[in-house]
Design a protein around this motif. Structure first.
Motif, mmCIF file in Angstrom:
data_model
loop_
_atom_site.group_PDB
_atom_site.id
_atom_site.type_symbol
_atom_site.label_atom_id
_atom_site.label_comp_id
_atom_site.label_asym_id
_atom_site.label_seq_id
_atom_site.Cartn_x
_atom_site.Cartn_y
_atom_site.Cartn_z
ATOM 1 N N THR A 115 0.870 -1.135 -0.122
ATOM 2 C CA THR A 115 -0.086 -0.140 0.227
ATOM 3 C C THR A 115 0.941 1.224 -0.071
ATOM 4 O O THR A 115 0.871 2.187 -0.751
ATOM 5 N N ARG A 119 1.257 4.316 -2.921
ATOM 6 C CA ARG A 119 0.829 5.616 -2.782
ATOM 7 C C ARG A 119 1.817 6.881 -2.848
ATOM 8 O O ARG A 119 1.687 8.034 -2.565
ATOM 9 N N ARG B 119 -8.518 11.729 -0.522
ATOM 10 C CA ARG B 119 -7.175 11.205 -0.061
ATOM 11 C C ARG B 119 -7.061 11.550 1.270
ATOM 12 O O ARG B 119 -5.989 11.270 1.718
ATOM 13 N N GLU B 176 -7.838 8.494 -10.473
ATOM 14 C CA GLU B 176 -6.300 7.786 -10.671
ATOM 15 C C GLU B 176 -5.827 8.148 -11.876
ATOM 16 O O GLU B 176 -4.622 7.788 -12.129
#
Lengths: 177, 177
Positions: A115, A119, B119, B176
């Motif tokens: 993850t 990111r 986010r 994205e």
DNA sequence: GTCTATATTGAGATAGAC
DNA sequence: GTCTATCTCAATATAGAC
């Protein structure tokens, strides 16, 4: 045995005199990085979570950024190992099947560090280096998909880039859950 | 006219004496927040990008965090307005259709600030307040979907939570790209 | 509205005792 | 291996002139 803290795999240590090893520190760091984001995580947070003084952490790692680097290496090493193992697995379709199955396994075992990898924004050399390694990995997977398509072993009515996005979009979406 | 900078919608100003208004500052801030992440963005970066001194920015906003707050408000206001407008649009299926169409429109017009919203990690009061507003919005959408399912106007062989995840997973995945 | 200072403080990192 | 105390510096924010 009430007075024990879970350390890294297979290790247990007395609370109050934690005696962490690097893995134990790293596991906690990755968790907190994922909760608050790397930038918003302070060494004080890590110290509090570890029930250690800030200074003690620096006995194990040289910097906060090194904790990130170690976590990213963990994820990338695992992914690259799967890719490596897939090399001698027969035709493109077999290699692709092995790779996808392996990637899911990595995701299950190393979800927190994967993850982190997904990111990254490229804000430092450490981040950019990891992103480069990831790009190489992505490229090799894309090539493998293209090869399997030429084989005729997977359907070709989907544009190559789209197939890759679909596959990895699926995998990556698992990290949101 | 070589010596002009694009400011906020419809405004143009001379380079070297920028003379920004709040919207112009905010547009740039949102872009940089998205590129590097909010925490990794410094006021120096914003100043450089705006070709303004750091001090000048504080003529327009009280703090870096206020820039984030304004951006999040922009996204949330737009989403909530669509939800509001959908209220008097007939049965649940019609309201849902209007809402989804509207949400796509918001995404097109306000993608950068919506991306910031998606986010958030809840690292400050500003972030947590925005997350709360988002949760309320999500809940109302979920309720609307449930109502449309009871109506029989959309298929019910998908569990309610899953339908919501699918719909908004699709929308969110657009950020994205 | 913008500029050049400068004040302040939060957080990464170090030193040295135990 | 951990602690307390301290150093250092980067980054937010302020002050006051133009």
């Amino acid at each position: 045995m009430p007075n024990w803290l879970q350390m890294s795999t297979g290790t247990q240590l007395r609370r109050g005199r934690p005696g962490y090893d690097l893995q134990g520190i790293l596991d906690v760091a990755v968790t907190v990085f994922n909760t608050h984001g790397y930038d918003a995580t302070t060494m004080d947070m890590l110290a509090a979570r570890l029930k250690l003084s800030k200074g003690a952490i620096y006995h194990h790692v040289a910097s906060k950024e090194q904790l990130l680097e170690l976590a990213l290496d963990r994820a990338l090493d695992a992914l690259e190992e799967i890719l490596e193992q897939s090399q001698d697995r027969g035709d493109a379709a077999s290699r692709l099947a092995f790779l996808l199955e392996g990637a899911v396994g990595v995701l299950v075992r190393e979800l927190p560090s994967v993850t982190l990898l997904l990111r990254l924004r490229g804000n430092s050399d450490v981040e950019r280096t990891a992103m480069d390694r990831r790009r190489v990995f992505d490229k090799e997977v894309a090539d493998l998909i293209a090869e399997a398509q030429r084989d005729g072993s997977i359907r070709t009515d989907i544009a190559p880039g789209v197939a890759e996005r679909l596959l990895f979009g699926m995998l990556n979406s698992l990290t949101e859950w």
